[in-house]
Design a protein around this motif. Structure first.
Motif, PDB file in Angstrom:
ATOM      1  N   THR A  63      33.507  44.485  17.233  1.00  0.00           N
ATOM      2  CA  THR A  63      32.394  43.849  17.922  1.00  0.00           C
ATOM      3  C   THR A  63      32.809  42.565  18.616  1.00  0.00           C
ATOM      4  O   THR A  63      32.092  42.069  19.480  1.00  0.00           O
ATOM      5  N   TYR A  64      33.953  42.017  18.255  1.00  0.00           N
ATOM      6  CA  TYR A  64      34.413  40.766  18.868  1.00  0.00           C
ATOM      7  C   TYR A  64      34.615  40.917  20.365  1.00  0.00           C
ATOM      8  O   TYR A  64      34.605  39.938  21.104  1.00  0.00           O
ATOM      9  N   TYR A  65      34.821  42.143  20.833  1.00  0.00           N
ATOM     10  CA  TYR A  65      35.096  42.371  22.244  1.00  0.00           C
ATOM     11  C   TYR A  65      33.911  42.984  22.988  1.00  0.00           C
ATOM     12  O   TYR A  65      34.034  43.389  24.125  1.00  0.00           O
ATOM     13  N   SER A  66      32.768  43.082  22.343  1.00  0.00           N
ATOM     14  CA  SER A  66      31.681  43.875  22.899  1.00  0.00           C
ATOM     15  C   SER A  66      30.778  43.093  23.843  1.00  0.00           C
ATOM     16  O   SER A  66      29.966  43.678  24.539  1.00  0.00           O
ATOM     17  N   ASN A  67      30.871  41.779  23.871  1.00  0.00           N
ATOM     18  CA  ASN A  67      29.981  40.960  24.681  1.00  0.00           C
ATOM     19  C   ASN A  67      30.564  40.771  26.073  1.00  0.00           C
ATOM     20  O   ASN A  67      31.388  39.895  26.299  1.00  0.00           O
ATOM     21  N   GLN A  68      30.120  41.597  27.017  1.00  0.00           N
ATOM     22  CA  GLN A  68      30.676  41.526  28.361  1.00  0.00           C
ATOM     23  C   GLN A  68      30.372  40.187  29.024  1.00  0.00           C
ATOM     24  O   GLN A  68      31.179  39.660  29.793  1.00  0.00           O
ATOM     25  N   ALA A  69      29.225  39.604  28.707  1.00  0.00           N
ATOM     26  CA  ALA A  69      28.879  38.308  29.293  1.00  0.00           C
ATOM     27  C   ALA A  69      29.890  37.242  28.888  1.00  0.00           C
ATOM     28  O   ALA A  69      30.256  36.372  29.690  1.00  0.00           O
ATOM     29  N   ASP A  70      30.363  37.321  27.651  1.00  0.00           N
ATOM     30  CA  ASP A  70      31.344  36.350  27.181  1.00  0.00           C
ATOM     31  C   ASP A  70      32.673  36.532  27.898  1.00  0.00           C
ATOM     32  O   ASP A  70      33.310  35.572  28.323  1.00  0.00           O
ATOM     33  N   LEU A  71      33.094  37.777  28.041  1.00  0.00           N
ATOM     34  CA  LEU A  71      34.339  38.044  28.760  1.00  0.00           C
ATOM     35  C   LEU A  71      34.227  37.600  30.217  1.00  0.00           C
ATOM     36  O   LEU A  71      35.168  37.032  30.783  1.00  0.00           O
ATOM     37  N   ASN A  72      33.077  37.851  30.820  1.00  0.00           N
ATOM     38  CA  ASN A  72      32.867  37.419  32.200  1.00  0.00           C
ATOM     39  C   ASN A  72      32.969  35.898  32.309  1.00  0.00           C
ATOM     40  O   ASN A  72      33.542  35.365  33.260  1.00  0.00           O
ATOM     41  N   GLU A  73      32.409  35.197  31.325  1.00  0.00           N
ATOM     42  CA  GLU A  73      32.408  33.740  31.355  1.00  0.00           C
ATOM     43  C   GLU A  73      33.829  33.186  31.248  1.00  0.00           C
ATOM     44  O   GLU A  73      34.207  32.267  31.990  1.00  0.00           O
ATOM     45  N   VAL A  74      34.609  33.731  30.319  1.00  0.00           N
ATOM     46  CA  VAL A  74      35.951  33.205  30.086  1.00  0.00           C
ATOM     47  C   VAL A  74      36.901  33.559  31.227  1.00  0.00           C
ATOM     48  O   VAL A  74      37.629  32.709  31.737  1.00  0.00           O
ATOM     49  N   PHE A  75      36.905  34.816  31.617  1.00  0.00           N
ATOM     50  CA  PHE A  75      37.861  35.277  32.623  1.00  0.00           C
ATOM     51  C   PHE A  75      37.295  35.230  34.043  1.00  0.00           C
ATOM     52  O   PHE A  75      38.003  35.537  34.995  1.00  0.00           O
ATOM     53  N   LYS A  76      36.010  34.865  34.168  1.00  0.00           N
ATOM     54  CA  LYS A  76      35.336  34.777  35.470  1.00  0.00           C
ATOM     55  C   LYS A  76      35.420  36.117  36.199  1.00  0.00           C
ATOM     56  O   LYS A  76      35.647  36.180  37.418  1.00  0.00           O
ATOM     57  N   LEU A  77      35.216  37.194  35.467  1.00  0.00           N
ATOM     58  CA  LEU A  77      35.414  38.527  36.024  1.00  0.00           C
ATOM     59  C   LEU A  77      34.453  38.830  37.158  1.00  0.00           C
ATOM     60  O   LEU A  77      34.784  39.589  38.082  1.00  0.00           O
ATOM     61  N   THR A  78      33.243  38.281  37.094  1.00  0.00           N
ATOM     62  CA  THR A  78      32.237  38.583  38.112  1.00  0.00           C
ATOM     63  C   THR A  78      32.161  37.517  39.195  1.00  0.00           C
ATOM     64  O   THR A  78      31.293  37.569  40.058  1.00  0.00           O
ATOM     65  N   ASN A  79      33.074  36.560  39.135  1.00  0.00           N
ATOM     66  CA  ASN A  79      33.104  35.484  40.128  1.00  0.00           C
ATOM     67  C   ASN A  79      34.411  35.579  40.907  1.00  0.00           C
ATOM     68  O   ASN A  79      35.452  35.135  40.439  1.00  0.00           O
ATOM     69  N   THR A  80      34.349  36.180  42.070  1.00  0.00           N
ATOM     70  CA  THR A  80      35.565  36.437  42.843  1.00  0.00           C
ATOM     71  C   THR A  80      36.345  35.172  43.126  1.00  0.00           C
ATOM     72  O   THR A  80      37.584  35.156  43.081  1.00  0.00           O
ATOM     73  N   ALA A  81      35.640  34.089  43.372  1.00  0.00           N
ATOM     74  CA  ALA A  81      36.310  32.850  43.742  1.00  0.00           C
ATOM     75  C   ALA A  81      37.042  32.204  42.572  1.00  0.00           C
ATOM     76  O   ALA A  81      38.046  31.523  42.766  1.00  0.00           O
ATOM     77  N   LYS A  82      36.550  32.419  41.342  1.00  0.00           N
ATOM     78  CA  LYS A  82      37.117  31.739  40.182  1.00  0.00           C
ATOM     79  C   LYS A  82      37.792  32.662  39.174  1.00  0.00           C
ATOM     80  O   LYS A  82      38.375  32.187  38.201  1.00  0.00           O
ATOM     81  N   CYS A  83      37.711  33.968  39.386  1.00  0.00           N
ATOM     82  CA  CYS A  83      38.298  34.916  38.431  1.00  0.00           C
ATOM     83  C   CYS A  83      39.793  34.646  38.271  1.00  0.00           C
ATOM     84  O   CYS A  83      40.501  34.422  39.262  1.00  0.00           O
ATOM     85  N   ILE A  84      40.275  34.646  37.031  1.00  0.00           N
ATOM     86  CA  ILE A  84      41.698  34.366  36.828  1.00  0.00           C
ATOM     87  C   ILE A  84      42.564  35.541  37.277  1.00  0.00           C
ATOM     88  O   ILE A  84      43.776  35.391  37.421  1.00  0.00           O
ATOM     89  N   TYR A  85      41.940  36.706  37.475  1.00  0.00           N
ATOM     90  CA  TYR A  85      42.646  37.855  38.031  1.00  0.00           C
ATOM     91  C   TYR A  85      42.405  37.936  39.533  1.00  0.00           C
ATOM     92  O   TYR A  85      41.298  37.670  40.004  1.00  0.00           O
ATOM     93  N   ASN A  86      43.404  38.331  40.295  1.00  0.00           N
ATOM     94  CA  ASN A  86      43.186  38.692  41.679  1.00  0.00           C
ATOM     95  C   ASN A  86      42.317  39.954  41.715  1.00  0.00           C
ATOM     96  O   ASN A  86      42.351  40.775  40.804  1.00  0.00           O
ATOM     97  N   SER A  87      41.557  40.101  42.770  1.00  0.00           N
ATOM     98  CA  SER A  87      40.614  41.226  42.863  1.00  0.00           C
ATOM     99  C   SER A  87      41.298  42.585  42.821  1.00  0.00           C
ATOM    100  O   SER A  87      40.673  43.595  42.477  1.00  0.00           O
ATOM    101  N   THR A  88      42.591  42.631  43.164  1.00  0.00           N
ATOM    102  CA  THR A  88      43.307  43.910  43.131  1.00  0.00           C
ATOM    103  C   THR A  88      44.178  44.076  41.884  1.00  0.00           C
ATOM    104  O   THR A  88      44.906  45.059  41.779  1.00  0.00           O
ATOM    105  N   ASP A  89      44.096  43.129  40.964  1.00  0.00           N
ATOM    106  CA  ASP A  89      44.904  43.204  39.746  1.00  0.00           C
ATOM    107  C   ASP A  89      44.368  44.303  38.839  1.00  0.00           C
ATOM    108  O   ASP A  89      43.210  44.286  38.418  1.00  0.00           O
TER     109      ASP A  89
END
Length: 498
Positions: A311-337
């Motif tokens: 369950t530690y990995y089940s909160n998508q909102a938390d993952l989005n917050e840390v890795f900025k997955l839904t924020n293209t400008a701030k996501c730590i991953y490039n959009s094509t990664d």
């Protein structure tokens, strides 16, 4: 709750009861008839040693170790999760580890300590009684495997707790109660000795296949030795050890897989929807592959051999917050990664549970999952080598071994992302790029907390997610039960701050 006498008895006079271990790997299918104690009278032949060694491997699968609690001690503890949805788990014991309020009476610390030392005890029995094995090749193999597992356990102990009892032979309960906390330097010296023995290809095979797949190998031992040297900041030793592994010893046994998703699962990954995930019928059991040097294996089709959905990995909102997955400008991953896609959380056949796509799986009829826990993989070897090379001597030329290794990992998932020497213009910039790449490559693989400690950035990085800690928080508290048992602040003190 068991009293301390019972716990010590379980630690030091443990019975090797091997229950239905066939699901992990065929070599774990060996089991004695009934319960056989691990006392000196038990060890009479190679079969007895094999049973004891199998029991040591089996401990890695337990909830107190790599099935569950090691994730709490590393990923949950790090900045890769911020809000952590499971605030009430185990009456708050898990959440308190996340927010650094857990104290020495936290039962998770106690269980990890106890199970890790129990595994060491089993390894000690194998090593101490190894002379009952008359086949010299098999004798060296069993001893090397036990030394690898013991080194792995002590490596975790020294990184979690610092000074700790260094026990290298089977002890009685009374002797264990008299142990003091040995110095970190002494523990690391013992770890190095064990891994030097295990990494010798004359003692342990470079690869196991078929029914023996999943055993420790000399290549895995060498990779772990390199990681130990890095943690000790023995940069030259790390560079030499990892360089030998990459350039001489490996000979094509391990490599990066073309698609990182295939390291973990056979499910449809990139761009797949929740319905694709739920209705996919092409699932196959996860198996060892050429990128994995060592992992803890689970099998969902055997009772007691699978695992739950963490369950530690089940909160998508938390993952989005840390890795900025839904924020293209701030996501730590490039959009094509490619790796960003692995950080999505999706539901499988059980609508109550989410899994990371990285660990994608569907439940078996036994309501278990079968994803494995990677401990060492080739991408880690390459990035460790890059780190060691950079620390020994900064080199950002086109032929720099550090730059080549870093880019090998980076471009596997982000083809256009190769660094140039101009981008990594000094040693500090190069170091930062390596640690960023490690975060991109290994989220939720029990790496981040240890990387934060080694880099010296734990305090600063955790402050970015609103968790304020100090240097005392870089070690866990010694379980209170261990401290009160000895009642000797000089020889067995509690860690500062607890």
């Amino acid at each position: 709750m068991k009293d301390m006498k019972t716990i010590l008895t379980n630690l030091c006079i443990i019975t090797v009861t091997l229950f239905s271990l066939s699901g992990c790997s065929d070599f774990l299918d060996e089991k004695p008839q009934g319960n056989i104690g691990t006392t000196g009278n038990f060890y009479k032949n190679k079969e007895d040693i094999e049973y004891a060694l199998t029991a040591a491997y089996a401990n890695l699968q337990t909830s107190a170790m790599y099935q569950n609690n090691m994730v709490l001690m590393t990923d949950v503890r790090s900045d890769d999760l911020s809000s952590f949805s499971n605030t009430g788990g185990n009456a708050g014991r898990e959440y308190s580890i996340k927010i650094f309020t857990a104290q020495s009476d936290n039962q998770i610390f106690r269980r990890v300590w106890q199970k890790t030392y129990e595994t060491i005890y089993r390894c000690n029995n194998v090593i101490y009684h190894i002379d009952v094995v008359k086949d010299s090749k098999l004798k060296a193999q069993y001893e090397a495997e036990a030394r690898f597992l013991r080194a792995l356990c002590y490596f975790n102990i020294v990184r979690f707790w610092g000074d700790a009892p260094l026990i290298l032979t089977p002890l009685t309960a009374t002797e264990v109660a008299e142990c003091e906390r040995n110095k970190v330097t002494d523990i690391y010296a013992a770890i190095e000795t064990d891994l030097l023995f295990a990494s010798d290809a004359n003692n342990l095979s470079k690869v196991f296949t078929g029914k023996n797949s999943g055993r420790a190998t000399s290549l895995a031992a060498k990779a772990l030795l390199g990681k130990v040297y890095l943690q000790e900041k023995k940069w030259q030793a790390a560079k030499q050890t990892l360089g030998e592994l990459i350039n001489t010893d490996n000979t094509g046994t391990h490599t990066l897989l073309p698609d990182i998703a295939n390291v973990f699962s056979t499910a449809p990954i990139q761009g797949s929807s929740a319905s694709d995930f739920k209705n996919y019928t092409g699932w196959s059991p996860q198996t060892m592959n050429k990128e994995i040097l060592f992992e803890v294996i689970f099998n969902k089709d055997i009772a007691g051999e699978g695992r739950n959905a963490l369950t530690y990995y089940s909160n998508q909102a938390d993952l989005n917050e840390v890795f900025k997955l839904t924020n293209t400008a701030k996501c730590i991953y490039n959009s094509t990664d490619r790796r960003a896609d692995l950080m999505r959380s999706m539901k499988g056949t059980n609508t109550d549970n989410n899994l990371l796509v990285k660990y994608a799986d569907i439940q078996s009829s036994l309501e278990q999952y079968g994803y494995n826990t990677p401990i060492l993989r080739w991408a880690d070897v390459l990035l460790m080598y890059a780190e060691a090379c950079n620390e020994v001597s900064f080199d950002n030329s086109a032929t720099s071994p550090a730059l080549l290794a870093l880019n090998d990992v980076r471009t596997r998932s982000y083809a256009a992302g190769a660094y140039t020497g101009n981008q990594l213009f000094d040693q500090d910039t190069f170091r930062d790029a390596i640690f960023l790449e490690r975060r991109l490559e290994f989220p939720m693989e029990m790496q981040r907390w240890f990387d934060l400690i080694r880099s010296g950035n734990a305090i600063n990085e955790l402050s970015k997610i609103g968790i304020i800690i100090d240097k005392d928080d870089l070690l866990f508290p010694i379980p209170n039960s261990e401290v009160t048992l000895r009642d000797n602040p000089d020889k067995f003190p509690q860690n500062p701050g607890y």
